[in-house]
Scaffold this motif. Structure first.
Motif, PDB file in Angstrom:
ATOM      1  N   ALA A 105       3.784 -45.499  27.471  1.00  0.00           N
ATOM      2  CA  ALA A 105       4.134 -46.743  26.786  1.00  0.00           C
ATOM      3  C   ALA A 105       4.273 -46.540  25.271  1.00  0.00           C
ATOM      4  N   GLU A 155       7.962 -45.246  23.198  1.00  0.00           N
ATOM      5  CA  GLU A 155       9.017 -46.064  22.594  1.00  0.00           C
ATOM      6  C   GLU A 155       8.831 -46.101  21.075  1.00  0.00           C
ATOM      7  N   ASP A 192       0.638 -44.042  32.277  1.00  0.00           N
ATOM      8  CA  ASP A 192       0.446 -45.215  31.428  1.00  0.00           C
ATOM      9  C   ASP A 192       0.545 -44.885  29.943  1.00  0.00           C
ATOM     10  N   CYS A 193       0.276 -43.657  29.585  1.00  0.00           N
ATOM     11  CA  CYS A 193       0.351 -43.256  28.171  1.00  0.00           C
ATOM     12  C   CYS A 193       1.784 -43.259  27.659  1.00  0.00           C
ATOM     13  N   ASP A 198       7.817 -37.386  28.577  1.00  0.00           N
ATOM     14  CA  ASP A 198       7.223 -38.073  29.717  1.00  0.00           C
ATOM     15  C   ASP A 198       7.697 -37.452  31.018  1.00  0.00           C
TER      16      ASP A 198
END
Length: 151
Positions: free
Chosen positions: A133, A136, A130-131, A123
């Motif tokens: 997320a 995790e 937003d991708c 990231d």
């Protein structure tokens, strides 16, 4: 006193995470097994999770073909095209780091090492917005695969 105890625990957790995640974005752990067995275990863990293994590269075998020496070193390249494509739709440059990879090698001390790129590093490198997320879940999966390889 209780707050100070929690702070101490938090600092220990941060220090532990920092030692596992190098500044190069790699998460490295050890395995009690040899490289080939660790790679076999990792490959099983990958397929058990419904992911595809696209390639298994034996770098030491390549070195031998070139009449060079290299300790046992294998690279597993794997992933899920549906998930990877979604990340690439957010940032085309993430394709340079996909599919996912798991590197397994014998260190100079004879201990088998297992490493993968930390998703948070992906990231930071590619600005997934937003991708990010989903990263995790990717981290959890990679951690589980590395742990299964070393069981």
């Amino acid at each position: 006193m209780f707050e100070r105890g929690l702070l101490g625990v938090a600092l220990i957790l941060i220090a532990t995470a920092a030692s596992a995640l190098g500044s190069d974005g790699l998460v490295v752990s050890t395995s009690p097994h040899g490289v080939a067995e660790t790679a076999d275990r990792a490959e099983s863990a990958i397929t058990e999770r419904g992911l595809g293994v696209f390639a298994r590269i034996d770098h030491a075998a390549g070195a031998r073909k070139a009449e060079l020496e290299l300790p046992p070193t294998e690279l597993l390249i794997f992933g899920n095209p549906k998930a990877g494509t979604r990340l690439m739709q957010c940032s085309a440059t993430v394709a340079i780091d996909l599919p996912l990879k798991l590197l397994i090698w014998e260190g100079a001390d004879g201990v088998t090492q297992v490493a993968y790129n930390a998703p948070v590093w992906l990231d930071a490198r590619h600005g997934l917005g937003d991708c990010a997320a989903v990263l995790e879940n990717v981290e959890k999966m990679l951690s589980e695969i590395a742990a299964a390889a070393a069981e």
